[in-house]
Design an enzyme around this catalytic site. Structure first.
Site: not given
Length: 520
Positions: A195, A270, A304, A401
Protein backbone atom coordinates in the site's frame (compact mmCIF):
# COMPACT_ATOMS: atom_id res chain seq x y z
CA UNK A 1 20.55 25.92 -25.12
CA UNK A 2 22.83 24.67 -22.36
CA UNK A 3 23.37 20.98 -21.71
CA UNK A 4 21.31 21.20 -18.52
CA UNK A 5 18.47 22.97 -20.34
CA UNK A 6 18.50 20.33 -23.05
CA UNK A 7 18.37 17.57 -20.43
CA UNK A 8 15.47 19.28 -18.65
CA UNK A 9 13.58 19.63 -21.93
CA UNK A 10 14.17 15.95 -22.70
CA UNK A 11 12.90 15.01 -19.25
CA UNK A 12 9.74 17.06 -19.77
CA UNK A 13 9.21 15.44 -23.15
CA UNK A 14 9.52 12.01 -21.54
CA UNK A 15 7.00 12.97 -18.85
CA UNK A 16 4.53 14.04 -21.53
CA UNK A 17 5.01 10.76 -23.38
CA UNK A 18 4.42 8.86 -20.16
CA UNK A 19 1.33 10.92 -19.41
CA UNK A 20 -0.09 10.08 -22.83
CA UNK A 21 0.83 6.40 -22.74
CA UNK A 22 0.36 5.59 -19.06
CA UNK A 23 -0.89 8.21 -16.63
CA UNK A 24 -3.89 9.26 -18.70
CA UNK A 25 -5.21 5.71 -18.36
CA UNK A 26 -5.14 6.00 -14.58
CA UNK A 27 -3.39 3.91 -11.93
CA UNK A 28 -5.04 0.62 -11.06
CA UNK A 29 -4.54 -2.00 -8.38
CA UNK A 30 -2.44 -5.07 -9.17
CA UNK A 31 -4.02 -8.11 -7.51
CA UNK A 32 -3.35 -11.75 -8.25
CA UNK A 33 -1.36 -10.84 -11.34
CA UNK A 34 -4.13 -8.68 -12.85
CA UNK A 35 -4.57 -4.92 -13.20
CA UNK A 36 -8.00 -4.18 -11.73
CA UNK A 37 -10.18 -1.27 -10.66
CA UNK A 38 -11.38 -0.99 -7.11
CA UNK A 39 -14.47 -3.05 -6.38
CA UNK A 40 -16.33 0.06 -5.25
CA UNK A 41 -15.27 1.92 -8.40
CA UNK A 42 -13.89 4.90 -6.45
CA UNK A 43 -10.87 6.93 -7.54
CA UNK A 44 -8.84 9.87 -6.27
CA UNK A 45 -6.59 12.37 -8.04
CA UNK A 46 -2.88 12.79 -7.56
CA UNK A 47 -1.15 16.06 -8.44
CA UNK A 48 2.31 17.26 -9.36
CA UNK A 49 3.85 19.36 -6.56
CA UNK A 50 5.49 21.60 -9.15
CA UNK A 51 2.21 23.42 -9.78
CA UNK A 52 -0.34 21.16 -8.03
CA UNK A 53 -1.86 20.39 -11.43
CA UNK A 54 -3.64 17.10 -12.07
CA UNK A 55 -1.27 14.22 -12.72
CA UNK A 56 -3.29 11.00 -12.70
CA UNK A 57 -6.48 9.35 -11.51
CA UNK A 58 -5.84 6.56 -9.00
CA UNK A 59 -7.99 3.61 -7.95
CA UNK A 60 -9.10 4.10 -4.34
CA UNK A 61 -8.81 0.81 -2.50
CA UNK A 62 -10.92 -0.22 0.48
CA UNK A 63 -11.35 -3.28 2.72
CA UNK A 64 -12.77 -5.33 -0.18
CA UNK A 65 -9.70 -4.70 -2.33
CA UNK A 66 -7.34 -5.42 0.55
CA UNK A 67 -9.18 -8.68 1.21
CA UNK A 68 -8.78 -9.72 -2.44
CA UNK A 69 -5.08 -8.87 -2.32
CA UNK A 70 -4.51 -10.62 1.01
CA UNK A 71 -6.22 -13.77 -0.25
CA UNK A 72 -4.17 -13.68 -3.44
CA UNK A 73 -0.99 -13.30 -1.37
CA UNK A 74 -2.08 -16.14 0.92
CA UNK A 75 -2.75 -18.49 -2.00
CA UNK A 76 0.51 -17.59 -3.75
CA UNK A 77 2.48 -18.10 -0.53
CA UNK A 78 1.69 -21.82 -0.56
CA UNK A 79 3.86 -22.24 -3.65
CA UNK A 80 6.29 -19.28 -3.42
CA UNK A 81 7.55 -20.52 -0.05
CA UNK A 82 8.64 -23.76 -1.76
CA UNK A 83 10.49 -22.03 -4.61
CA UNK A 84 14.22 -22.55 -4.14
CA UNK A 85 16.45 -19.72 -3.07
CA UNK A 86 18.41 -20.14 -6.28
CA UNK A 87 15.27 -19.62 -8.37
CA UNK A 88 14.21 -16.61 -6.30
CA UNK A 89 17.70 -15.20 -6.87
CA UNK A 90 17.24 -15.45 -10.65
CA UNK A 91 13.90 -13.66 -10.57
CA UNK A 92 15.10 -10.87 -8.29
CA UNK A 93 18.16 -10.29 -10.47
CA UNK A 94 15.82 -9.94 -13.46
CA UNK A 95 13.89 -7.33 -11.47
CA UNK A 96 17.15 -5.44 -10.88
CA UNK A 97 18.03 -5.64 -14.59
CA UNK A 98 14.67 -4.15 -15.57
CA UNK A 99 14.93 -1.38 -12.99
CA UNK A 100 18.26 -0.40 -14.51
CA UNK A 101 16.78 -0.59 -18.01
CA UNK A 102 13.90 1.72 -17.04
CA UNK A 103 15.85 3.92 -14.63
CA UNK A 104 15.31 7.14 -16.59
CA UNK A 105 11.57 6.53 -16.75
CA UNK A 106 11.50 5.79 -13.01
CA UNK A 107 13.53 8.89 -12.18
CA UNK A 108 11.47 11.38 -14.19
CA UNK A 109 8.15 10.05 -12.94
CA UNK A 110 9.41 9.99 -9.36
CA UNK A 111 10.57 13.61 -9.68
CA UNK A 112 7.26 14.64 -11.24
CA UNK A 113 5.24 12.84 -8.57
CA UNK A 114 7.26 13.79 -5.46
CA UNK A 115 9.04 17.03 -6.38
CA UNK A 116 12.45 15.51 -5.66
CA UNK A 117 15.31 16.77 -7.81
CA UNK A 118 16.11 14.48 -10.74
CA UNK A 119 19.79 14.41 -9.73
CA UNK A 120 18.83 12.45 -6.61
CA UNK A 121 16.10 10.33 -8.20
CA UNK A 122 18.54 8.92 -10.72
CA UNK A 123 20.64 7.57 -7.87
CA UNK A 124 17.49 6.42 -6.05
CA UNK A 125 16.51 4.29 -9.04
CA UNK A 126 20.00 2.81 -9.13
CA UNK A 127 19.75 2.12 -5.41
CA UNK A 128 16.47 0.28 -6.03
CA UNK A 129 18.25 -2.08 -8.40
CA UNK A 130 21.08 -2.48 -5.89
CA UNK A 131 18.59 -3.44 -3.17
CA UNK A 132 17.14 -6.20 -5.33
CA UNK A 133 20.59 -7.51 -6.29
CA UNK A 134 21.74 -7.50 -2.68
CA UNK A 135 18.79 -9.59 -1.49
CA UNK A 136 18.76 -11.75 -4.60
CA UNK A 137 22.23 -12.95 -3.68
CA UNK A 138 21.09 -13.63 -0.12
CA UNK A 139 18.00 -15.62 -1.09
CA UNK A 140 19.73 -19.04 -1.32
CA UNK A 141 20.94 -18.74 2.28
CA UNK A 142 17.83 -17.07 3.70
CA UNK A 143 16.72 -20.25 5.50
CA UNK A 144 20.14 -21.01 6.96
CA UNK A 145 20.41 -21.34 10.72
CA UNK A 146 22.92 -22.59 13.28
CA UNK A 147 24.23 -25.89 14.57
CA UNK A 148 23.80 -25.94 18.35
CA UNK A 149 25.01 -29.30 19.73
CA UNK A 150 24.24 -30.32 23.31
CA UNK A 151 24.94 -33.49 25.35
CA UNK A 152 22.88 -36.24 23.78
CA UNK A 153 21.37 -34.02 21.10
CA UNK A 154 22.02 -32.36 17.81
CA UNK A 155 20.17 -29.04 17.72
CA UNK A 156 19.90 -27.04 14.56
CA UNK A 157 17.91 -23.96 13.72
CA UNK A 158 16.41 -22.85 10.44
CA UNK A 159 14.41 -19.89 9.20
CA UNK A 160 11.10 -20.09 7.39
CA UNK A 161 9.12 -17.25 5.77
CA UNK A 162 6.49 -15.80 8.06
CA UNK A 163 3.78 -15.62 5.36
CA UNK A 164 1.97 -12.82 3.52
CA UNK A 165 3.19 -9.40 4.71
CA UNK A 166 1.89 -5.87 4.33
CA UNK A 167 4.29 -3.16 3.18
CA UNK A 168 3.23 0.48 3.67
CA UNK A 169 5.64 2.98 2.15
CA UNK A 170 6.01 6.79 2.43
CA UNK A 171 5.74 9.62 -0.06
CA UNK A 172 9.25 11.14 0.06
CA UNK A 173 11.38 8.66 -1.96
CA UNK A 174 8.78 5.96 -2.57
CA UNK A 175 10.45 3.84 -5.25
CA UNK A 176 13.72 3.26 -3.42
CA UNK A 177 12.04 2.71 -0.05
CA UNK A 178 9.58 0.25 -1.60
CA UNK A 179 12.45 -1.85 -2.95
CA UNK A 180 14.16 -1.66 0.45
CA UNK A 181 11.15 -3.42 2.01
CA UNK A 182 9.85 -5.63 -0.79
CA UNK A 183 13.16 -7.14 -1.97
CA UNK A 184 14.05 -8.85 1.35
CA UNK A 185 10.46 -10.02 1.82
CA UNK A 186 10.51 -11.76 -1.56
CA UNK A 187 14.01 -13.15 -1.00
CA UNK A 188 12.82 -14.63 2.29
CA UNK A 189 9.93 -16.41 0.56
CA UNK A 190 7.14 -14.11 1.73
CA UNK A 191 4.38 -12.72 -0.44
CA UNK A 192 3.49 -9.02 -0.33
CA UNK A 193 0.54 -6.65 -0.30
CA UNK A 194 1.93 -3.16 -0.95
CA UNK A 195 0.00 0.00 0.00
CA UNK A 196 1.95 3.06 -1.21
CA UNK A 197 1.41 6.58 0.09
CA UNK A 198 -1.52 8.31 -1.58
CA UNK A 199 0.52 11.50 -2.14
CA UNK A 200 3.00 9.79 -4.50
CA UNK A 201 1.54 6.57 -5.93
CA UNK A 202 3.00 6.60 -9.44
CA UNK A 203 6.27 4.69 -9.08
CA UNK A 204 4.59 1.81 -7.22
CA UNK A 205 2.85 1.00 -10.49
CA UNK A 206 6.19 0.92 -12.32
CA UNK A 207 7.64 -1.44 -9.72
CA UNK A 208 4.66 -3.79 -10.02
CA UNK A 209 5.01 -3.81 -13.82
CA UNK A 210 8.71 -4.55 -13.56
CA UNK A 211 8.30 -7.45 -11.12
CA UNK A 212 5.54 -8.94 -13.28
CA UNK A 213 7.70 -8.67 -16.40
CA UNK A 214 10.59 -10.30 -14.51
CA UNK A 215 8.49 -13.41 -14.00
CA UNK A 216 7.37 -13.06 -10.40
CA UNK A 217 4.48 -15.55 -10.06
CA UNK A 218 0.96 -14.15 -9.91
CA UNK A 219 -0.15 -13.14 -6.44
CA UNK A 220 3.35 -12.99 -4.96
CA UNK A 221 3.27 -9.20 -5.16
CA UNK A 222 0.02 -7.26 -4.95
CA UNK A 223 -0.53 -3.50 -5.08
CA UNK A 224 -3.51 -1.69 -3.58
CA UNK A 225 -3.70 2.12 -3.72
CA UNK A 226 -5.69 4.09 -1.21
CA UNK A 227 -5.77 6.06 2.00
CA UNK A 228 -4.36 5.08 5.35
CA UNK A 229 -7.65 5.30 7.21
CA UNK A 230 -9.34 2.85 4.81
CA UNK A 231 -6.99 0.66 2.77
CA UNK A 232 -4.13 1.00 5.25
CA UNK A 233 -6.30 0.16 8.24
CA UNK A 234 -7.81 -2.83 6.48
CA UNK A 235 -4.32 -4.12 5.66
CA UNK A 236 -3.05 -3.81 9.22
CA UNK A 237 -6.14 -5.58 10.58
CA UNK A 238 -6.43 -8.40 8.03
CA UNK A 239 -5.99 -11.83 9.65
CA UNK A 240 -4.13 -13.33 6.66
CA UNK A 241 -1.40 -10.68 6.84
CA UNK A 242 1.22 -11.88 9.31
CA UNK A 243 3.42 -8.77 9.57
CA UNK A 244 3.45 -5.08 8.68
CA UNK A 245 6.54 -3.20 7.51
CA UNK A 246 5.90 0.53 7.67
CA UNK A 247 7.96 3.61 6.88
CA UNK A 248 6.45 6.91 7.90
CA UNK A 249 5.41 9.23 10.68
CA UNK A 250 5.60 8.17 14.33
CA UNK A 251 1.94 8.79 15.19
CA UNK A 252 0.84 6.63 12.26
CA UNK A 253 3.13 3.88 13.51
CA UNK A 254 1.39 3.84 16.87
CA UNK A 255 -1.99 3.61 15.09
CA UNK A 256 -0.76 0.63 13.08
CA UNK A 257 0.46 -1.11 16.22
CA UNK A 258 -2.98 -0.75 17.81
CA UNK A 259 -4.76 -1.89 14.65
CA UNK A 260 -2.62 -5.03 14.39
CA UNK A 261 -2.90 -5.97 18.04
CA UNK A 262 -5.98 -8.18 17.74
CA UNK A 263 -4.26 -10.39 15.16
CA UNK A 264 -0.87 -10.24 16.95
CA UNK A 265 0.84 -8.74 13.92
CA UNK A 266 4.59 -8.54 13.91
CA UNK A 267 5.56 -4.94 13.11
CA UNK A 268 8.65 -3.25 11.75
CA UNK A 269 8.65 0.54 11.94
CA UNK A 270 11.02 3.11 10.50
CA UNK A 271 9.57 6.30 11.91
CA UNK A 272 10.45 9.93 12.49
CA UNK A 273 13.68 11.60 13.48
CA UNK A 274 15.13 14.83 14.81
CA UNK A 275 18.68 13.81 14.18
CA UNK A 276 21.61 15.78 15.61
CA UNK A 277 24.85 16.54 13.83
CA UNK A 278 27.42 17.53 16.47
CA UNK A 279 30.35 19.70 15.37
CA UNK A 280 33.27 20.09 17.77
CA UNK A 281 35.83 22.84 17.32
CA UNK A 282 38.61 20.35 16.51
CA UNK A 283 36.74 18.94 13.48
CA UNK A 284 37.66 19.37 9.83
CA UNK A 285 35.21 22.25 9.47
CA UNK A 286 35.24 22.36 5.68
CA UNK A 287 34.20 18.72 5.42
CA UNK A 288 31.74 19.13 8.27
CA UNK A 289 30.14 22.07 6.48
CA UNK A 290 29.67 20.04 3.30
CA UNK A 291 28.06 17.21 5.25
CA UNK A 292 25.78 19.44 7.32
CA UNK A 293 24.48 21.27 4.25
CA UNK A 294 24.02 18.07 2.26
CA UNK A 295 22.24 16.10 4.98
CA UNK A 296 19.54 18.71 5.59
CA UNK A 297 19.00 20.32 2.21
CA UNK A 298 19.31 17.35 -0.17
CA UNK A 299 16.10 15.46 -0.99
CA UNK A 300 14.20 18.66 -0.07
CA UNK A 301 14.92 17.88 3.58
CA UNK A 302 12.25 15.19 3.29
CA UNK A 303 14.33 12.31 4.60
CA UNK A 304 14.12 10.44 7.88
CA UNK A 305 17.89 10.52 8.42
CA UNK A 306 18.33 14.25 7.75
CA UNK A 307 20.47 16.08 10.30
CA UNK A 308 17.85 18.68 11.17
CA UNK A 309 19.60 19.89 14.36
CA UNK A 310 23.17 21.08 14.17
CA UNK A 311 24.87 21.35 17.57
CA UNK A 312 27.95 23.56 17.28
CA UNK A 313 30.61 24.23 19.91
CA UNK A 314 30.32 27.78 21.22
CA UNK A 315 33.70 29.02 20.03
CA UNK A 316 32.93 28.30 16.37
CA UNK A 317 29.13 28.79 16.44
CA UNK A 318 28.91 32.24 14.84
CA UNK A 319 31.40 31.54 12.06
CA UNK A 320 30.02 28.09 11.27
CA UNK A 321 26.39 29.24 11.11
CA UNK A 322 27.44 32.16 8.90
CA UNK A 323 29.00 29.69 6.48
CA UNK A 324 25.88 27.48 6.51
CA UNK A 325 23.72 30.50 5.71
CA UNK A 326 25.98 31.49 2.82
CA UNK A 327 25.75 28.01 1.32
CA UNK A 328 21.98 27.77 1.87
CA UNK A 329 21.46 31.09 0.07
CA UNK A 330 23.18 29.70 -3.04
CA UNK A 331 21.19 26.45 -3.26
CA UNK A 332 19.27 26.26 -6.52
CA UNK A 333 15.52 25.84 -5.99
CA UNK A 334 13.39 25.11 -9.03
CA UNK A 335 12.16 22.65 -11.62
CA UNK A 336 12.89 19.15 -10.29
CA UNK A 337 13.44 17.85 -13.83
CA UNK A 338 16.32 20.30 -14.39
CA UNK A 339 19.66 18.58 -13.64
CA UNK A 340 20.96 21.82 -12.12
CA UNK A 341 18.17 21.97 -9.51
CA UNK A 342 19.20 21.06 -5.98
CA UNK A 343 15.82 21.50 -4.21
CA UNK A 344 12.44 20.97 -5.81
CA UNK A 345 8.94 21.56 -4.42
CA UNK A 346 7.68 19.87 -1.26
CA UNK A 347 5.52 16.84 -1.91
CA UNK A 348 2.05 18.16 -1.10
CA UNK A 349 0.28 21.44 -0.24
CA UNK A 350 -0.57 20.16 3.23
CA UNK A 351 3.08 19.41 3.91
CA UNK A 352 4.08 22.76 2.43
CA UNK A 353 1.73 24.51 4.88
CA UNK A 354 3.18 22.51 7.77
CA UNK A 355 6.77 23.46 6.93
CA UNK A 356 5.85 27.11 6.37
CA UNK A 357 4.13 27.23 9.80
CA UNK A 358 7.45 26.69 11.56
CA UNK A 359 8.77 30.04 10.35
CA UNK A 360 6.28 31.86 12.56
CA UNK A 361 6.89 29.39 15.39
CA UNK A 362 10.62 30.13 15.26
CA UNK A 363 10.01 33.88 15.55
CA UNK A 364 7.50 33.41 18.38
CA UNK A 365 10.00 31.33 20.35
CA UNK A 366 12.80 33.87 19.91
CA UNK A 367 14.95 32.20 17.27
CA UNK A 368 16.42 34.07 14.31
CA UNK A 369 15.79 33.17 10.69
CA UNK A 370 19.33 33.59 9.42
CA UNK A 371 18.45 32.45 5.91
CA UNK A 372 15.29 31.46 4.06
CA UNK A 373 12.00 31.26 5.88
CA UNK A 374 9.96 32.15 2.78
CA UNK A 375 8.23 30.42 -0.10
CA UNK A 376 9.68 30.57 -3.60
CA UNK A 377 7.39 31.72 -6.42
CA UNK A 378 3.64 32.12 -6.48
CA UNK A 379 2.66 28.57 -7.37
CA UNK A 380 3.72 25.10 -6.37
CA UNK A 381 5.19 24.01 -3.05
CA UNK A 382 8.63 25.64 -3.19
CA UNK A 383 10.40 26.74 0.02
CA UNK A 384 13.73 28.51 0.43
CA UNK A 385 16.35 26.50 2.33
CA UNK A 386 16.12 27.82 5.87
CA UNK A 387 18.47 28.18 8.83
CA UNK A 388 17.34 29.02 12.38
CA UNK A 389 20.01 30.42 14.71
CA UNK A 390 19.92 31.52 18.32
CA UNK A 391 17.84 28.44 19.06
CA UNK A 392 17.40 26.45 22.27
CA UNK A 393 16.76 22.75 22.48
CA UNK A 394 13.40 23.22 24.20
CA UNK A 395 11.96 25.14 21.24
CA UNK A 396 9.45 23.38 18.98
CA UNK A 397 11.80 23.93 16.03
CA UNK A 398 14.34 21.78 17.90
CA UNK A 399 11.95 19.09 19.15
CA UNK A 400 9.46 18.48 16.34
CA UNK A 401 10.13 16.81 13.01
CA UNK A 402 9.64 19.51 10.37
CA UNK A 403 10.68 17.22 7.48
CA UNK A 404 11.70 19.97 5.14
CA UNK A 405 14.81 21.98 4.14
CA UNK A 406 14.96 23.59 7.57
CA UNK A 407 17.94 23.46 9.95
CA UNK A 408 18.02 24.49 13.62
CA UNK A 409 21.45 25.54 14.96
CA UNK A 410 22.09 25.24 18.72
CA UNK A 411 25.33 26.09 20.54
CA UNK A 412 26.92 23.83 23.17
CA UNK A 413 29.67 24.34 25.73
CA UNK A 414 31.44 20.99 26.06
CA UNK A 415 31.08 17.29 25.41
CA UNK A 416 28.70 16.65 28.29
CA UNK A 417 26.49 19.54 27.21
CA UNK A 418 26.48 18.33 23.60
CA UNK A 419 25.50 14.80 24.59
CA UNK A 420 22.68 16.01 26.83
CA UNK A 421 21.31 18.22 24.04
CA UNK A 422 21.65 15.49 21.43
CA UNK A 423 19.69 12.99 23.53
CA UNK A 424 17.04 15.44 24.74
CA UNK A 425 14.41 14.58 22.08
CA UNK A 426 11.86 11.78 21.80
CA UNK A 427 13.47 10.47 18.62
CA UNK A 428 16.58 8.35 18.12
CA UNK A 429 17.08 7.35 14.50
CA UNK A 430 20.49 8.70 13.44
CA UNK A 431 23.30 10.88 14.72
CA UNK A 432 26.36 12.49 13.14
CA UNK A 433 29.55 13.48 14.92
CA UNK A 434 32.43 15.63 13.72
CA UNK A 435 35.65 15.56 15.74
CA UNK A 436 39.29 14.57 15.26
CA UNK A 437 39.53 13.23 18.82
CA UNK A 438 39.17 9.47 18.26
CA UNK A 439 38.66 8.72 21.96
CA UNK A 440 35.88 11.28 22.22
CA UNK A 441 34.35 9.94 19.02
CA UNK A 442 33.94 6.45 20.48
CA UNK A 443 32.85 7.75 23.89
CA UNK A 444 30.25 10.09 22.43
CA UNK A 445 28.92 7.51 19.98
CA UNK A 446 28.43 5.03 22.83
CA UNK A 447 26.43 7.60 24.77
CA UNK A 448 24.31 8.88 21.88
CA UNK A 449 20.76 7.51 21.88
CA UNK A 450 20.39 6.61 18.21
CA UNK A 451 20.22 3.46 16.14
CA UNK A 452 22.81 4.64 13.60
CA UNK A 453 25.76 6.95 14.06
CA UNK A 454 28.23 8.27 11.50
CA UNK A 455 31.54 9.81 12.63
CA UNK A 456 33.14 12.37 10.31
CA UNK A 457 30.71 11.46 7.53
CA UNK A 458 27.28 12.09 6.15
CA UNK A 459 24.85 9.14 5.81
CA UNK A 460 26.70 6.57 3.72
CA UNK A 461 24.74 3.32 3.67
CA UNK A 462 26.42 -0.09 3.68
CA UNK A 463 23.66 -2.58 2.90
CA UNK A 464 24.76 -5.41 5.25
CA UNK A 465 24.65 -3.12 8.30
CA UNK A 466 21.56 -2.66 10.51
CA UNK A 467 19.29 0.28 9.71
CA UNK A 468 16.75 1.50 12.25
CA UNK A 469 16.14 3.64 15.29
CA UNK A 470 15.40 3.69 19.02
CA UNK A 471 12.84 5.56 21.15
CA UNK A 472 10.08 7.03 18.95
CA UNK A 473 12.06 6.43 15.78
CA UNK A 474 11.14 2.83 15.25
CA UNK A 475 11.13 -0.87 16.03
CA UNK A 476 13.39 -3.41 14.36
CA UNK A 477 16.21 -3.25 11.86
CA UNK A 478 16.56 -3.48 8.08
CA UNK A 479 19.71 -4.40 6.22
CA UNK A 480 21.60 -7.63 5.66
CA UNK A 481 20.23 -10.61 7.55
CA UNK A 482 18.53 -8.22 9.99
CA UNK A 483 15.68 -7.99 7.48
CA UNK A 484 15.30 -11.77 7.48
CA UNK A 485 14.85 -11.70 11.24
CA UNK A 486 11.63 -9.78 10.58
CA UNK A 487 10.32 -11.58 7.50
CA UNK A 488 11.12 -15.08 8.77
CA UNK A 489 10.43 -17.29 11.78
CA UNK A 490 13.31 -19.12 13.45
CA UNK A 491 12.65 -22.77 14.26
CA UNK A 492 14.81 -25.08 16.40
CA UNK A 493 14.91 -28.82 15.77
CA UNK A 494 16.38 -31.14 18.42
CA UNK A 495 17.48 -34.67 17.37
CA UNK A 496 18.21 -37.14 20.15
CA UNK A 497 21.32 -39.31 19.82
CA UNK A 498 19.64 -41.94 21.99
CA UNK A 499 21.97 -41.53 24.94
CA UNK A 500 19.91 -39.42 27.31
CA UNK A 501 17.59 -40.91 29.88
CA UNK A 502 14.02 -39.78 30.21
CA UNK A 503 12.55 -39.63 33.70
CA UNK A 504 10.02 -42.45 34.11
CA UNK A 505 6.61 -41.89 35.58
CA UNK A 506 3.92 -44.45 36.31
CA UNK A 507 6.15 -47.54 36.63
CA UNK A 508 5.51 -48.43 40.30
CA UNK A 509 2.52 -49.98 42.11
CA UNK A 510 -0.58 -48.01 41.32
CA UNK A 511 -2.23 -46.63 44.44
CA UNK A 512 -5.71 -47.81 45.30
CA UNK A 513 -8.24 -45.22 44.29
CA UNK A 514 -11.51 -45.01 46.23
CA UNK A 515 -10.69 -48.12 48.30
CA UNK A 516 -12.07 -47.99 51.83
CA UNK A 517 -9.63 -48.12 54.67
CA UNK A 518 -9.87 -51.21 56.94
CA UNK A 519 -12.36 -50.80 59.79
CA UNK A 520 -14.61 -48.40 57.95
Amino acid sequence: MTQANAAAAANHDLVQQLRDSRLNNGLKHFIGGQWVDGQAGKTFDTHSPVDNAFLAKVAEGDAQDIDRAARAAHDAFQTWREVSGAERRKILHRVADLIEKRSQEIAVLESTDTGQAIRFMKSAAARGAENFRFYADRAPAAQDGQSLPAPGFINYSMRQPIGPVGVITPWNTPFMLSTWKIAPALAAGCTVVHKPAEWSPVSATLLAEIMDEAGLPKGVHNLVHGFGESAGKALTEHPLIKAIAFVGETTTGSHIMRQGADTLKRVHFELGGKNPVVVFDDADLDKALDAVVFMIYSLNGERCTSSSRVLIQEGIYDEFTRRIAERAAKIRVGDPLDPDTEIGPLAHPRHFDKVMSYFDKAKEEGATIAEGGVRVGDSGNFVRPTLFTGARNDMRIAQEEIFGPVLTAIPFADEADALALANDVKYGLAGYLWTNDVTRAHRFAHGLEAGMIWVNSENVRHLPTPFGGVKNSGIGRDGGDYSFEFYMETKNIAISLGTHKTARLGVGQAPAVGQKEAGE
